[in-house]
Design a protein around this motif. Structure first.
Motif, mmCIF file in Angstrom:
data_model
loop_
_atom_site.group_PDB
_atom_site.id
_atom_site.type_symbol
_atom_site.label_atom_id
_atom_site.label_comp_id
_atom_site.label_asym_id
_atom_site.label_seq_id
_atom_site.Cartn_x
_atom_site.Cartn_y
_atom_site.Cartn_z
ATOM 1 N N SER A 6 1.107 -1.108 -0.221
ATOM 2 C CA SER A 6 -0.059 -0.029 0.066
ATOM 3 C C SER A 6 0.605 0.944 0.197
ATOM 4 C CB SER A 6 -0.796 -0.066 1.110
ATOM 5 O OG SER A 6 -0.167 0.019 2.408
ATOM 6 N N ILE A 9 -1.998 7.538 1.925
ATOM 7 C CA ILE A 9 -3.110 8.384 1.415
ATOM 8 C C ILE A 9 -2.965 9.707 1.751
ATOM 9 C CG2 ILE A 9 -5.584 8.735 1.234
ATOM 10 C CD1 ILE A 9 -5.071 6.233 -0.163
ATOM 11 N N SER A 12 -8.589 12.072 -0.457
ATOM 12 C CA SER A 12 -9.275 11.025 -1.218
ATOM 13 C C SER A 12 -9.211 11.648 -2.691
ATOM 14 C CB SER A 12 -10.695 11.314 -0.974
ATOM 15 O OG SER A 12 -11.455 12.717 -1.176
ATOM 16 N N ASN A 15 -3.178 10.546 -4.242
ATOM 17 C CA ASN A 15 -2.521 9.460 -3.432
ATOM 18 C C ASN A 15 -1.189 9.874 -3.827
ATOM 19 O OD1 ASN A 15 -1.102 7.196 -2.674
ATOM 20 N ND2 ASN A 15 -3.104 5.951 -2.722
ATOM 21 N N SER A 17 3.242 8.922 -2.536
ATOM 22 C CA SER A 17 4.199 8.100 -1.716
ATOM 23 C C SER A 17 5.377 8.490 -2.146
ATOM 24 C CB SER A 17 3.584 6.719 -1.744
ATOM 25 O OG SER A 17 4.653 6.041 -1.014
ATOM 26 N N LYS A 25 5.017 -0.537 -5.072
ATOM 27 C CA LYS A 25 3.857 -0.045 -4.673
ATOM 28 C C LYS A 25 2.571 -0.461 -5.391
ATOM 29 C CE LYS A 25 5.890 2.703 -1.402
ATOM 30 N NZ LYS A 25 5.676 2.634 0.058
ATOM 31 N N THR A 27 -1.320 1.126 -5.380
ATOM 32 C CA THR A 27 -2.024 2.032 -5.012
ATOM 33 C C THR A 27 -3.116 2.610 -5.854
ATOM 34 O OG1 THR A 27 -1.873 4.422 -4.027
ATOM 35 C CG2 THR A 27 -0.754 4.013 -6.182
ATOM 36 N N SER A 28 -4.242 3.040 -4.987
ATOM 37 C CA SER A 28 -5.331 3.353 -5.589
ATOM 38 C C SER A 28 -6.161 4.494 -5.012
ATOM 39 C CB SER A 28 -6.354 2.078 -5.924
ATOM 40 O OG SER A 28 -7.075 1.892 -4.606
ATOM 41 N N ILE A 29 -7.022 5.037 -5.978
ATOM 42 C CA ILE A 29 -8.017 5.996 -5.260
ATOM 43 C C ILE A 29 -9.416 5.719 -6.231
ATOM 44 C CG2 ILE A 29 -6.272 7.794 -4.862
ATOM 45 C CD1 ILE A 29 -7.089 9.290 -7.488
ATOM 46 N N GLU A 33 -6.049 3.469 -10.331
ATOM 47 C CA GLU A 33 -4.992 2.608 -9.624
ATOM 48 C C GLU A 33 -3.760 2.547 -10.404
ATOM 49 O OE1 GLU A 33 -6.587 -1.768 -11.168
ATOM 50 O OE2 GLU A 33 -7.794 -0.907 -9.283
ATOM 51 N N ARG A 99 2.777 10.220 -7.376
ATOM 52 C CA ARG A 99 1.314 10.843 -7.035
ATOM 53 C C ARG A 99 0.325 10.444 -7.896
ATOM 54 N NH1 ARG A 99 3.133 17.066 -6.409
ATOM 55 N NH2 ARG A 99 4.415 16.858 -4.403
ATOM 56 N N SER A 101 -3.512 10.518 -9.126
ATOM 57 C CA SER A 101 -4.426 11.680 -9.001
ATOM 58 C C SER A 101 -5.514 11.391 -10.431
ATOM 59 C CB SER A 101 -3.944 13.060 -8.974
ATOM 60 O OG SER A 101 -3.371 13.288 -10.267
#
Length: 104
Positions: A6, A9, A12, A15, A17, A25, A27-29, A33, A99, A101
């Protein structure tokens, strides 16, 4: 294929990191993803993986990589289900902030 882990965050709608050589990594929003790896060789940083648009909302998934050397590169997946693969190399870098988005 690639194993899941992961990211951090921040909000919302986005994202981000920070990661260094050897990181992996997933990751998702809502609506996007991504999966990526960081590798180092001879003073260069390689960031590679994919970004996917997961919602039919008119926005597109955007992945922005900000390297420790100051360079920025981006990959975009436009359209529900579309996947964009990327493979970026940054000279004189050993880490990056990545990032995820939605843009329109």
């Amino acid at each position: 294929m690639l194993l899941a882990s992961s990211g951090l965050i921040l909000a919302s709608a986005a994202n981000a990191s920070a990661a260094a050589c050897g990181a992996h990594k997933v990751t998702s929003i809502p609506g996007a993803e991504a999966e990526y790896r960081l590798a180092c060789s001879n003073g260069n940083l390689r960031v590679y993986g994919w970004v996917k648009d997961t919602r039919p909302d008119g926005d597109f998934a955007a992945l922005h990589v900000h390297s420790s050397s100051g360079e920025v590169r981006s990959a975009f997946a436009d359209g529900m289900g579309k996947v964009e693969h990327f493979d970026f190399t940054f000279a004189r870098a050993s880490s990056a902030e990545v990032r995820l988005s939605l843009d329109n």
